[in-house]
Design a protein around this motif. Structure first.
Motif, PDB file in Angstrom:
ATOM      1  N   ARG A   1       0.737  10.582   7.340  1.00 25.03           N
ATOM      2  CA  ARG A   1       1.895  10.364   8.214  1.00 25.03           C
ATOM      3  C   ARG A   1       1.727   9.098   9.049  1.00 25.03           C
ATOM      4  N   ALA A   2       0.513   8.831   9.461  1.00 19.46           N
ATOM      5  CA  ALA A   2       0.244   7.653  10.294  1.00 19.46           C
ATOM      6  C   ALA A   2       0.083   6.379   9.471  1.00 19.46           C
ATOM      7  N   HIS A   3      -0.074   6.507   8.164  1.00 23.10           N
ATOM      8  CA  HIS A   3      -0.317   5.367   7.277  1.00 23.10           C
ATOM      9  C   HIS A   3       0.632   5.436   6.077  1.00 23.10           C
ATOM     10  N   PRO A   4       1.884   5.022   6.273  1.00 15.40           N
ATOM     11  CA  PRO A   4       2.883   5.169   5.210  1.00 15.40           C
ATOM     12  C   PRO A   4       2.582   4.389   3.934  1.00 15.40           C
TER      13      PRO A   4
ATOM     14  N   ALA B   1     -12.657   8.466   9.378  1.00  7.28           N
ATOM     15  CA  ALA B   1     -12.938   7.287  10.207  1.00  7.28           C
ATOM     16  C   ALA B   1     -11.794   7.045  11.188  1.00  7.28           C
ATOM     17  N   TRP B   2     -10.574   7.188  10.717  1.00  8.85           N
ATOM     18  CA  TRP B   2      -9.398   7.020  11.577  1.00  8.85           C
ATOM     19  C   TRP B   2      -9.410   8.040  12.708  1.00  8.85           C
ATOM     20  N   ALA B   3      -9.701   9.283  12.373  1.00 12.92           N
ATOM     21  CA  ALA B   3      -9.720  10.346  13.384  1.00 12.92           C
ATOM     22  C   ALA B   3     -10.747  10.039  14.469  1.00 12.92           C
ATOM     23  N   GLN B   4     -11.889   9.548  14.067  1.00 13.94           N
ATOM     24  CA  GLN B   4     -12.918   9.199  15.039  1.00 13.94           C
ATOM     25  C   GLN B   4     -12.481   8.027  15.903  1.00 13.94           C
TER      26      GLN B   4
END
Length: 74
Positions: A10-13, A54-57
């Motif tokens: 959702r954050a990376h279309p 990695a994005w979540a971190q």
């Protein structure tokens, strides 16, 4: 893992569009063989999972118990 995967897409279309394309391609190629369909898209799925972690971190998103499922890079 499913929620992290979903949130990342959702954050990376652009990645979501690539994933959709891979799924369509695999569905056409392995129309009658679900196991091969799943196996064919698996490397891309795990790549997304690693990027999602990695994005979540980086954004401070707390991962749930699914965190231990992330496969190490080859």
């Amino acid at each position: 893992m499913p929620l992290l995967f979903r949130d990342y897409l959702r954050a990376h279309p652009v990645t979501a569009a690539e994933f959709a394309q891979i799924k369509r391609q695999c569905a056409r190629q392995f129309r009658d063989d679900r196991q091969r369909y799943v196996s064919a898209k698996e490397p891309f799925v795990w790549d997304i999972v690693r990027r999602a972690d990695a994005w979540a971190q980086s954004v401070g998103r707390r991962s749930g118990p699914e965190r231990h499922l992330i496969r190490p890079t080859a």
